[in-house]
Design an enzyme around this catalytic site. Structure first.
Site, PDB file in Angstrom:
ATOM      1  N   ASP A  30       0.844  -1.200   0.000  1.00  0.00           N
ATOM      2  CA  ASP A  30       0.000   0.000   0.000  1.00  0.00           C
ATOM      3  C   ASP A  30       0.874   1.242   0.000  1.00  0.00           C
ATOM      4  O   ASP A  30       1.983   1.230   0.559  1.00  0.00           O
ATOM      5  CB  ASP A  30      -0.915   0.007   1.226  1.00  0.00           C
ATOM      6  CG  ASP A  30      -2.088   0.964   1.071  1.00  0.00           C
ATOM      7  OD1 ASP A  30      -3.151   0.520   0.585  1.00  0.00           O
ATOM      8  OD2 ASP A  30      -1.940   2.160   1.396  1.00  0.00           O
ATOM      9  N   GLU A 146     -14.973  -8.787  -6.700  1.00  0.00           N
ATOM     10  CA  GLU A 146     -15.252  -9.069  -5.293  1.00  0.00           C
ATOM     11  C   GLU A 146     -16.733  -8.806  -5.012  1.00  0.00           C
ATOM     12  O   GLU A 146     -17.368  -7.976  -5.656  1.00  0.00           O
ATOM     13  CB  GLU A 146     -14.366  -8.200  -4.391  1.00  0.00           C
ATOM     14  CG  GLU A 146     -14.462  -6.696  -4.623  1.00  0.00           C
ATOM     15  CD  GLU A 146     -15.512  -6.016  -3.770  1.00  0.00           C
ATOM     16  OE1 GLU A 146     -16.086  -6.679  -2.893  1.00  0.00           O
ATOM     17  OE2 GLU A 146     -15.758  -4.815  -3.991  1.00  0.00           O
ATOM     18  N   LEU A 148     -17.842  -8.461  -1.532  1.00  0.00           N
ATOM     19  CA  LEU A 148     -17.803  -8.326  -0.076  1.00  0.00           C
ATOM     20  C   LEU A 148     -18.870  -7.349   0.407  1.00  0.00           C
ATOM     21  O   LEU A 148     -19.121  -6.319  -0.217  1.00  0.00           O
ATOM     22  CB  LEU A 148     -16.430  -7.827   0.384  1.00  0.00           C
ATOM     23  CG  LEU A 148     -15.210  -8.631  -0.061  1.00  0.00           C
ATOM     24  CD1 LEU A 148     -13.962  -8.096   0.625  1.00  0.00           C
ATOM     25  CD2 LEU A 148     -15.402 -10.108   0.232  1.00  0.00           C
ATOM     26  N   ARG A 149     -19.458  -7.674   1.546  1.00  0.00           N
ATOM     27  CA  ARG A 149     -20.390  -6.773   2.219  1.00  0.00           C
ATOM     28  C   ARG A 149     -19.742  -6.315   3.521  1.00  0.00           C
ATOM     29  O   ARG A 149     -19.269  -7.154   4.302  1.00  0.00           O
ATOM     30  CB  ARG A 149     -21.710  -7.477   2.519  1.00  0.00           C
ATOM     31  CG  ARG A 149     -22.469  -7.951   1.283  1.00  0.00           C
ATOM     32  CD  ARG A 149     -23.551  -8.940   1.673  1.00  0.00           C
ATOM     33  NE  ARG A 149     -22.962 -10.152   2.250  1.00  0.00           N
ATOM     34  CZ  ARG A 149     -23.667 -11.090   2.879  1.00  0.00           C
ATOM     35  NH1 ARG A 149     -24.969 -10.947   3.021  1.00  0.00           N
ATOM     36  NH2 ARG A 149     -23.060 -12.153   3.361  1.00  0.00           N
ATOM     37  N   ASN A 210     -24.698  -4.800  -7.624  1.00  0.00           N
ATOM     38  CA  ASN A 210     -24.998  -3.704  -6.706  1.00  0.00           C
ATOM     39  C   ASN A 210     -26.167  -2.863  -7.203  1.00  0.00           C
ATOM     40  O   ASN A 210     -26.999  -2.402  -6.416  1.00  0.00           O
ATOM     41  CB  ASN A 210     -23.758  -2.830  -6.510  1.00  0.00           C
ATOM     42  CG  ASN A 210     -22.854  -3.354  -5.409  1.00  0.00           C
ATOM     43  OD1 ASN A 210     -23.203  -4.321  -4.726  1.00  0.00           O
ATOM     44  ND2 ASN A 210     -21.702  -2.750  -5.236  1.00  0.00           N
ATOM     45  N   LEU A 252     -35.704  -6.561   1.601  1.00  0.00           N
ATOM     46  CA  LEU A 252     -37.038  -5.981   1.489  1.00  0.00           C
ATOM     47  C   LEU A 252     -37.385  -5.300   2.810  1.00  0.00           C
ATOM     48  O   LEU A 252     -38.233  -5.765   3.569  1.00  0.00           O
ATOM     49  CB  LEU A 252     -38.067  -7.061   1.148  1.00  0.00           C
ATOM     50  CG  LEU A 252     -38.109  -7.538  -0.304  1.00  0.00           C
ATOM     51  CD1 LEU A 252     -39.167  -8.617  -0.475  1.00  0.00           C
ATOM     52  CD2 LEU A 252     -38.388  -6.377  -1.258  1.00  0.00           C
ATOM     53  N   GLY A 259     -26.350   3.530   1.213  1.00  0.00           N
ATOM     54  CA  GLY A 259     -25.234   4.481   1.182  1.00  0.00           C
ATOM     55  C   GLY A 259     -23.934   3.709   1.171  1.00  0.00           C
ATOM     56  O   GLY A 259     -23.864   2.588   0.675  1.00  0.00           O
ATOM     57  N   CYS A 262     -19.778   1.919  -1.883  1.00  0.00           N
ATOM     58  CA  CYS A 262     -19.906   1.054  -3.068  1.00  0.00           C
ATOM     59  C   CYS A 262     -21.187   1.287  -3.851  1.00  0.00           C
ATOM     60  O   CYS A 262     -21.139   1.682  -5.017  1.00  0.00           O
ATOM     61  CB  CYS A 262     -19.812  -0.419  -2.642  1.00  0.00           C
ATOM     62  SG  CYS A 262     -18.163  -0.910  -2.088  1.00  0.00           S
ATOM     63  N   LYS A 325     -24.348   1.578   7.724  1.00  0.00           N
ATOM     64  CA  LYS A 325     -25.008   0.327   8.082  1.00  0.00           C
ATOM     65  C   LYS A 325     -24.356  -0.180   9.363  1.00  0.00           C
ATOM     66  O   LYS A 325     -23.262   0.265   9.730  1.00  0.00           O
ATOM     67  CB  LYS A 325     -24.878  -0.709   6.960  1.00  0.00           C
ATOM     68  CG  LYS A 325     -23.453  -1.126   6.659  1.00  0.00           C
ATOM     69  CD  LYS A 325     -23.365  -2.148   5.529  1.00  0.00           C
ATOM     70  CE  LYS A 325     -23.810  -3.509   5.963  1.00  0.00           C
ATOM     71  NZ  LYS A 325     -23.542  -4.551   4.945  1.00  0.00           N
TER      72      LYS A 325
END
Length: 452
Positions: A30, A146, A148-149, A210, A252, A259, A262, A325
């Site tokens: 990085d 990917e 990922l959540r 998404n 649902l 928001g 992503c 979230k």
């Protein structure tokens, strides 16, 4: 295998730690020295359940390390590109500057026969650009999007619901598929489905997924507005929809909308791609999804105004949640923070609390007061607004917290609280899309225990 992961933000850090736990030797690279040092110390620079034990296990076993030196990629068999693709500042398109810069830096350290695999979310056609940058290196290029959540990223990495390989035509495609099969061998043995596609299809997959999710969320929020005006109950309606096998129950839930870093940028990028490719109908649909999401925030602001007797100026409001979230500290494009700022812009005195996002640079938001302690944040509130459904907020005892607030009025912006329990404790509870019975006509109605 020896693997390098280029870019160790949210995606890269999780991916590097997960690959290490699968038995590979992984070097994370990085450009940010502070981030690399923090990861090298076994500490995650963001909140993600389960990530730090994974990091610490790899560091302890010697299968994981982090550095800022691009030359550390030399000798790796596979190089995963995990750098960010933010939205351009002046358009809806994805900014590929970080991706192309990373590939230029990497090219000098590639050996013939190695494989470069993109994981960043990019528009279709990006692989063609990168293939030109990799010309002469002898490396193959593939794409492995990917899924990922945030909040479940470790599980999503180690127990994914699918693996998608985007590969070039011909012999190079076969080589890339074999390499990725070796990388993910433990997952494939566990029965994880694998899909091999062309490069453009793989590049589109994450944004398309998404955007579909965003469409589902915005659709239900639109139905919530209809229920609000027509006297229906969106919670009951959503249960009925979810029992339809063609639709399913997941996501649902009406509320403050989506928001984060992503979904918003991905639907805008896909919109721009659709317009550029002449798929105007899709572009218009995605623009409408974005608009519906923003309008949902406005309706919650309006509901708060109604619950304060039509006047927000001077009203003390406590917002439960700042992250976009639960189980993350990410406040990027957070509906909770946006609504809090809207309330403050209308003159309310707004206190925001969050169990994980309290470490953010709150000096950027002088309009808001931030209080990490939930009880302290609730003290003296005339209206409480739930905007991030953290477990600790759902577990609040309404009888206990009623002694802290000045008015027992709660606006459930996620339809996540036990409405009956709060009402029986003397609170006025208003949800989203649950009919106009929830309206408050006077400032003092909630204090007297009026409910619906």
């Amino acid at each position: 295998m020896k693997i390098s992961v280029i870019g160790c933000g949210y995606l890269g850090a999780v991916h590097a730690a997960a690959l290490s736990s699968l038995g590979h030797t992984v070097t994370g690279i990085d450009t940010d020295p502070a981030r690399a040092a923090q990861l090298a110390a076994g500490s995650a620079p963001f909140h993600e359940p389960g990530l730090e034990p994974l990091l610490q296990g790899g560091l302890r076993d010697g299968t994981l390390r982090f550095t800022t030196d691009p030359a550390a990629a030399a000798g790796a068999d596979v190089h995963f590109l995990c750098v960010g693709t933010p939205q351009e500042k002046t358009t809806r398109r994805a900014d590929l500057g970080y991706v192309t810069s990373a590939v230029r830096d990497l090219a000098a350290h590639l050996r013939p026969g190695s494989t470069v695999v993109g994981k960043s979310t990019v528009p279709a056609g990006t692989s063609a650009i990168l293939t030109r940058l990799l010309a002469g290196t002898g490396a193959d290029l593939g794409w492995n999007p990917e899924f990922l959540r945030q909040g479940t990223a470790v599980a999503d990495s180690l127990q994914p619901d699918r693996l998608v390989y985007g590969v070039p035509d011909g012999a190079a495609g076969a080589r890339v598929a074999r390499v990725l099969d070796e990388v993910y061998a433990p997952l494939l043995r566990d029965g994880v489905p694998r899909l091999i596609t062309g490069l453009a299809t793989a590049e589109l997959t994450k944004s398309a997924a998404n955007a579909f999710l965003a469409l589902k969320i915005s659709y239900l929020n639109g139905i919530a507005e209809l229920c609000e005006n027509a006297g229906g109950d969106v919670v009951h309606l959503a249960r009925a929809l979810g029992l339809d096998a063609r639709i399913g129950p997941r996501y649902l839930q009406a509320g403050a909308g989506f928001g984060g870093g992503c979904l918003p940028k991905d639907i805008r990028s896909l919109q721009a791609q659709a317009e550029d490719a002449g798929a105007g109908s899709l572009g218009r649909l995605l623009a409408l999804v974005d608009t519906l999401n923003t309008e949902t925030r406005h309706r919650i602001h309006e509901a708060a105004r109604q619950m304060c007797g039509g006047q927000l100026a001077g009203r003390r409001i406590t917002v439960l949640g700042a992250a976009f979230k639960p189980d993350t500290d990410d406040i990027r494009d957070s509906p909770a923070l946006d609504i809090a700022l809207r309330l403050a812009g209308s003159g309310a005195v707004v206190t925001v609390t969050d169990p994980r996002a309290a470490g953010q640079p709150w000096f950027r938001y002088p309009e808001l007061r931030f209080e990490p302690d939930t009880a302290a944040a609730l003290r003296g509130a005339e209206l409480t607004v739930l905007l991030t459904e953290w477990a600790e907020y759902l577990a609040l005892d309404p009888r206990e917290v009623s002694s802290l607030v000045d008015r027992c009025a709660v606006l459930d912006g996620r339809n996540a609280l036990d409405a009956a329990a709060w009402r029986s404790a003397g609170w006025f509870h208003r949800g989203i899309g649950r009919g106009r019975r929830a309206g408050l006509s006077t400032v003092d109605a909630a204090h007297s225990g009026v409910g619906s």
